[in-house]
Design an enzyme around this catalytic site. Structure first.
Site, PDB file in Angstrom:
ATOM      1  N   ASP A 106      53.802  18.663  31.173  1.00 47.91           N
ATOM      2  CA  ASP A 106      53.951  18.000  32.464  1.00 47.91           C
ATOM      3  C   ASP A 106      53.570  16.539  32.275  1.00 47.91           C
ATOM      4  O   ASP A 106      52.883  16.186  31.321  1.00 47.91           O
ATOM      5  CB  ASP A 106      53.169  18.682  33.607  1.00 47.91           C
ATOM      6  CG  ASP A 106      51.708  18.946  33.309  1.00 47.91           C
ATOM      7  OD1 ASP A 106      51.119  18.242  32.464  1.00 47.91           O
ATOM      8  OD2 ASP A 106      51.130  19.860  33.940  1.00 47.91           O
TER       9      ASP A 106
ATOM     10  N   HIS B 179      50.128  17.897  28.179  1.00 50.24           N
ATOM     11  CA  HIS B 179      49.802  17.434  29.535  1.00 50.24           C
ATOM     12  C   HIS B 179      49.701  15.912  29.450  1.00 50.24           C
ATOM     13  O   HIS B 179      48.654  15.368  29.075  1.00 50.24           O
ATOM     14  CB  HIS B 179      48.489  18.051  30.011  1.00 50.24           C
ATOM     15  CG  HIS B 179      48.581  19.531  30.209  1.00 50.24           C
ATOM     16  ND1 HIS B 179      49.362  20.090  31.192  1.00 50.24           N
ATOM     17  CD2 HIS B 179      48.009  20.561  29.542  1.00 50.24           C
ATOM     18  CE1 HIS B 179      49.274  21.413  31.135  1.00 50.24           C
ATOM     19  NE2 HIS B 179      48.456  21.722  30.135  1.00 50.24           N
TER      20      HIS B 179
ATOM     21  N   ASN C 189      46.744  27.026  20.302  1.00 46.80           N
ATOM     22  CA  ASN C 189      47.295  26.136  21.323  1.00 46.80           C
ATOM     23  C   ASN C 189      46.218  25.134  21.743  1.00 46.80           C
ATOM     24  O   ASN C 189      45.062  25.518  21.953  1.00 46.80           O
ATOM     25  CB  ASN C 189      47.691  27.032  22.520  1.00 46.80           C
ATOM     26  CG  ASN C 189      48.476  26.339  23.593  1.00 46.80           C
ATOM     27  OD1 ASN C 189      49.444  25.654  23.310  1.00 46.80           O
ATOM     28  ND2 ASN C 189      48.065  26.542  24.840  1.00 46.80           N
TER      29      ASN C 189
ATOM     30  N   GLU D  73      42.571  25.977  22.835  1.00 43.83           N
ATOM     31  CA  GLU D  73      41.686  24.805  22.955  1.00 43.83           C
ATOM     32  C   GLU D  73      40.388  24.926  22.162  1.00 43.83           C
ATOM     33  O   GLU D  73      39.292  24.779  22.723  1.00 43.83           O
ATOM     34  CB  GLU D  73      41.410  24.535  24.445  1.00 43.83           C
ATOM     35  CG  GLU D  73      42.706  24.320  25.228  1.00 43.83           C
ATOM     36  CD  GLU D  73      42.523  24.220  26.740  1.00 43.83           C
ATOM     37  OE1 GLU D  73      41.378  24.327  27.202  1.00 43.83           O
ATOM     38  OE2 GLU D  73      43.540  24.041  27.435  1.00 43.83           O
TER      39      GLU D  73
ATOM     40  N   GLU E 207      53.060  23.375  27.363  1.00 45.40           N
ATOM     41  CA  GLU E 207      52.588  23.177  28.750  1.00 45.40           C
ATOM     42  C   GLU E 207      52.975  21.801  29.274  1.00 45.40           C
ATOM     43  O   GLU E 207      52.194  21.136  29.964  1.00 45.40           O
ATOM     44  CB  GLU E 207      51.054  23.347  28.813  1.00 45.40           C
ATOM     45  CG  GLU E 207      50.577  24.689  28.299  1.00 45.40           C
ATOM     46  CD  GLU E 207      49.076  24.919  28.454  1.00 45.40           C
ATOM     47  OE1 GLU E 207      48.426  24.183  29.228  1.00 45.40           O
ATOM     48  OE2 GLU E 207      48.555  25.831  27.787  1.00 45.40           O
TER      49      GLU E 207
HETATM   50  O1  G3I Z   1      42.853  32.742  42.419  1.00 50.47           O
HETATM   51  C1  G3I Z   1      41.902  31.914  43.102  1.00 50.47           C
HETATM   52  C2  G3I Z   1      42.017  32.084  44.589  1.00 50.47           C
HETATM   53  O2  G3I Z   1      41.676  33.401  44.930  1.00 50.47           O
HETATM   54  C3  G3I Z   1      41.092  31.074  45.269  1.00 50.47           C
HETATM   55  O3  G3I Z   1      41.292  31.134  46.655  1.00 50.47           O
HETATM   56  C4  G3I Z   1      41.413  29.666  44.805  1.00 50.47           C
HETATM   57  C5  G3I Z   1      40.466  28.617  45.406  1.00 50.47           C
HETATM   58  O4  G3I Z   1      40.277  27.533  44.557  1.00 50.47           O
HETATM   59  O5  G3I Z   1      41.295  29.597  43.403  1.00 50.47           O
HETATM   60  C6  G3I Z   1      42.182  30.471  42.752  1.00 50.47           C
HETATM   61  O6  G3I Z   1      41.999  30.350  41.363  1.00 50.47           O
HETATM   62  C7  G3I Z   1      42.504  29.155  40.801  1.00 50.47           C
HETATM   63  C8  G3I Z   1      43.530  29.548  39.733  1.00 50.47           C
HETATM   64  O7  G3I Z   1      43.962  28.400  39.044  1.00 50.47           O
HETATM   65  C9  G3I Z   1      44.748  30.249  40.334  1.00 50.47           C
HETATM   66  O8  G3I Z   1      45.401  29.391  41.220  1.00 50.47           O
HETATM   67  C10 G3I Z   1      41.349  28.404  40.166  1.00 50.47           C
HETATM   68  O9  G3I Z   1      40.487  27.931  41.179  1.00 50.47           O
HETATM   69  C11 G3I Z   1      41.869  27.245  39.353  1.00 50.47           C
HETATM   70  O10 G3I Z   1      40.795  26.663  38.636  1.00 50.47           O
HETATM   71  C12 G3I Z   1      42.904  27.738  38.377  1.00 50.47           C
HETATM   72  O11 G3I Z   1      43.417  26.615  37.675  1.00 50.47           O
HETATM   73  C13 G3I Z   1      44.140  26.910  36.508  1.00 50.47           C
HETATM   74  C14 G3I Z   1      43.515  26.187  35.318  1.00 50.47           C
HETATM   75  O12 G3I Z   1      44.277  26.471  34.164  1.00 50.47           O
HETATM   76  C15 G3I Z   1      42.082  26.605  35.030  1.00 50.47           C
HETATM   77  O13 G3I Z   1      41.605  25.850  33.966  1.00 50.47           O
HETATM   78  C16 G3I Z   1      45.551  26.434  36.698  1.00 50.47           C
HETATM   79  O14 G3I Z   1      46.195  27.177  37.744  1.00 50.47           O
HETATM   80  C17 G3I Z   1      46.320  26.602  35.401  1.00 50.47           C
HETATM   81  O15 G3I Z   1      47.584  26.015  35.530  1.00 50.47           O
HETATM   82  C18 G3I Z   1      45.549  25.928  34.270  1.00 50.47           C
HETATM   83  O16 G3I Z   1      46.240  26.077  33.083  1.00 50.47           O
HETATM   84  C19 G3I Z   1      45.641  25.509  31.929  1.00 50.47           C
HETATM   85  C20 G3I Z   1      46.082  26.353  30.764  1.00 50.47           C
HETATM   86  O17 G3I Z   1      45.701  27.695  30.970  1.00 50.47           O
HETATM   87  C21 G3I Z   1      45.484  25.836  29.453  1.00 50.47           C
HETATM   88  N1  G3I Z   1      45.782  24.430  29.280  1.00 50.47           N
HETATM   89  C22 G3I Z   1      45.444  23.577  30.384  1.00 50.47           C
HETATM   90  C23 G3I Z   1      46.072  24.063  31.675  1.00 50.47           C
HETATM   91  C24 G3I Z   1      45.753  23.136  32.824  1.00 50.47           C
HETATM   92  O18 G3I Z   1      44.397  23.160  33.141  1.00 50.47           O
END
Ligand code: G3I
Length: 454
Positions: A271, A241, A205, A164, A269
């Site tokens: 969806d 996305h 990416n 990004e 990615e």
């Molecule tokens: O691991 C913590 C956990 O300990 C805590 O209790 C919980 C409470 O909110 O958060 C957990 O972390 C989260 C993490 O995902 C794991 O589940 C974060 O808050 C959350 O922000 C994070 O989101 C991820 C996101 O990237 C961050 O930008 C998504 O799972 C993930 O699918 C997403 O993936 C991104 C790609 O890397 C890049 N392209 C966009 C895509 C979607 O945003």
């Protein structure tokens, strides 16, 4: 494709390895199989493409693990390889989830897409809160890439090296890296990644770059200039996305123009989100959208394939990021394949046996599993039909034994299990569903049985 390197051969070897089939996800009603007759990974391999999914390491057991292993030949750690995950404290590393996913992939004949080395998000706070000179930032970034790519050398087939880098208008995003090091952080990161694992394919990416627009044109110009300068770049990742009904009409044309630069293109990615609740019309549109994406990739030789960003609605980033939206993946939250799944299979030349219209079906899934025990559930759903009472039966194939059930009256005799409705949940209206659950014991293996609703 970089056919002179090991990557192409390795990819094809993995594709041909086939899935480890650990029991099929089947639905019943008329004991109709909802899964494709051939797993998506095998259909994709026959077309020379990959079919991947993002995964969460802690979920790779039970039905989630069965589907991830059976249907996909590439895995992307959704979060486990991000800098904030692997080095939460400077100099203290946590590779547990990343290792788990790589090990799972190897056990299932799958390749891994490493995600991601250089990003503005999900970095550790010690990094983002620090005050670094350009020289220090350079050292930090080079060490990070050396360490992570080096650790998985020979085991991660492709890396999203830079994630990004652009704004929507095609200017560079203001980030720790761009602000500290200028645009050449991208070329340097690619060069360091190549040095750390010469066989890994290196990608840039981004999102909202699926159609021809200002952002994708900026990415195109960057890739062209990197190629002209001899910087190692093997591919571009188009995240995809997408929003229901909004697959860009220039998707294929855009893939083709990148391919014409001499790089691979991966849909990394995918969806397709919708306003909840979903309904038949939305799911039908979503299936058409998935098919359009698949067809755009299939039409371009250098499009390597498609990765979905989570295969089940129970493991998707959408609901927490876009409140009120969801249902973006090919399987619902109970692991039942949706019309989108069937559309993917059909676009890959597969034949599927869709659920009969006007029927009630039962879907068995293992929701969690540990050393000797597991929790399972059966969801009975009706569409175009209704029930006033129900009975579900199956035969365990590996000596599993139910120890406790709820929301149903279950009996087991030998391998044969029969569960009928409780006094309060016999009615399943048209468009509605009922779920019951149970705990059980297992040893050796825990295959998903074929269930009959009668
Ligand atoms: O691991 C913590 C956990 O300990 C805590 O209790 C919980 C409470 O909110 O958060 C957990 O972390 C989260 C993490 O995902 C794991 O589940 C974060 O808050 C959350 O922000 C994070 O989101 C991820 C996101 O990237 C961050 O930008 C998504 O799972 C993930 O699918 C997403 O993936 C991104 C790609 O890397 C890049 N392209 C966009 C895509 C979607 O945003």
């Amino acid at each position: 494709m970089r056919s002179s390197r090991t990557s192409l051969g390795r990819r094809i070897a993995a594709l041909c390895a086939g899935a480890v089939t650990v029991g099929a996800l089947l639905t019943a009603g008329t004991t109709t199989a909802h899964a494709a007759d051939t797993p998506l990974r095998d259909l994709a391999a026959a077309k020379g493409k990959v079919m991947g999914t993002a995964v969460t390491g802690s979920k790779l057991t039970g039905t989630y693990g069965d589907i991830a292993g059976r249907e996909f030949n590439w895995l992307t750690p959704g979060n486990a390889m991000k800098w904030g995950s692997v080095e939460p404290t400077q100099g203290t590393f946590n590779w547990a989830e990343a290792d788990q996913i790589v090990n799972f992939a190897e056990a299932h004949g799958q390749e891994v897409r490493g995600h991601t080395l250089v990003w503005h998000s999900q970095n550790p706070s010690w990094l983002t809160n620090g005050s670094w000179t350009p020289a220090q930032l350079t050292t930090l970034l080079q060490n990070h890439i050396n360490t992570e790519v080096g650790r998985y050398k020979g085991r991660v087939a492709a890396w999203d090296v830079v994630n990004e880098p652009f704004n929507e208008d095609g200017t560079y995003r203001s980030t720790l890296w761009y602000n500290g090091l200028g645009a050449d952080y991208i070329a340097n990161a690619l060069t360091w990644a190549r040095a750390a694992d010469p066989a890994a394919e290196l990608y840039i990416n981004d999102y909202n770059v699926e159609g021809v627009n200002a952002k994708s044109t900026a990415l195109y110009n960057l890739v062209r200039s990197l190629k002209e300068r001899g910087v190692p770049i093997d591919g571009v990742g188009l995240q995809a996305h997408l929003i229901l009904g909004q697959v860009p009409s220039s998707f294929q044309q855009n893939i083709q123009r990148f391919a014409d630069l001499g790089v691979d293109v991966a849909i990394t990615e995918l969806d397709i989100r919708m306003q909840l609740p979903s309904d038949t019309a939305k799911l039908t549109q979503q299936a058409a959208d998935y098919k359009a994406v698949m067809n755009a990739c299939l039409a371009v030789t250098r499009c390597t394939g498609v990765t979905v960003w989570g295969f089940t609605d129970s493991d998707s980033w959408i609901p927490s990021t876009f409140p009120g939206q969801g249902a973006a993946t090919p399987y619902d939250e109970n692991y039942a394949p949706k019309p989108a799944y069937h559309a993917i299979a059909a676009s890959l030349g597969g034949t599927t046996t869709p659920p009969p219209t006007g029927a009630c079906t039962a879907v068995y899934s293992v929701t969690s599993q540990w050393n000797t025990g597991f929790t399972g559930q059966v969801r009975i759903g009706c569409s175009g039909a209704a029930l006033s009472s129900w009975r579900v039966s199956w035969s365990f194939g590996a000596g599993q034994q139910i120890t406790q059930a709820w929301n149903a009256n279950c009996t087991q005799s030998g391998a044969a299990v029969t569960c009928s409705n409780a006094s309060y949940n016999g009615t399943v209206p048209d468009g509605g569903s009922v779920t019951f659950g149970f705990n059980g014991s297992w040893s050796g293996s825990n295959p998903v049985p074929v269930v009959t609703l009668g």
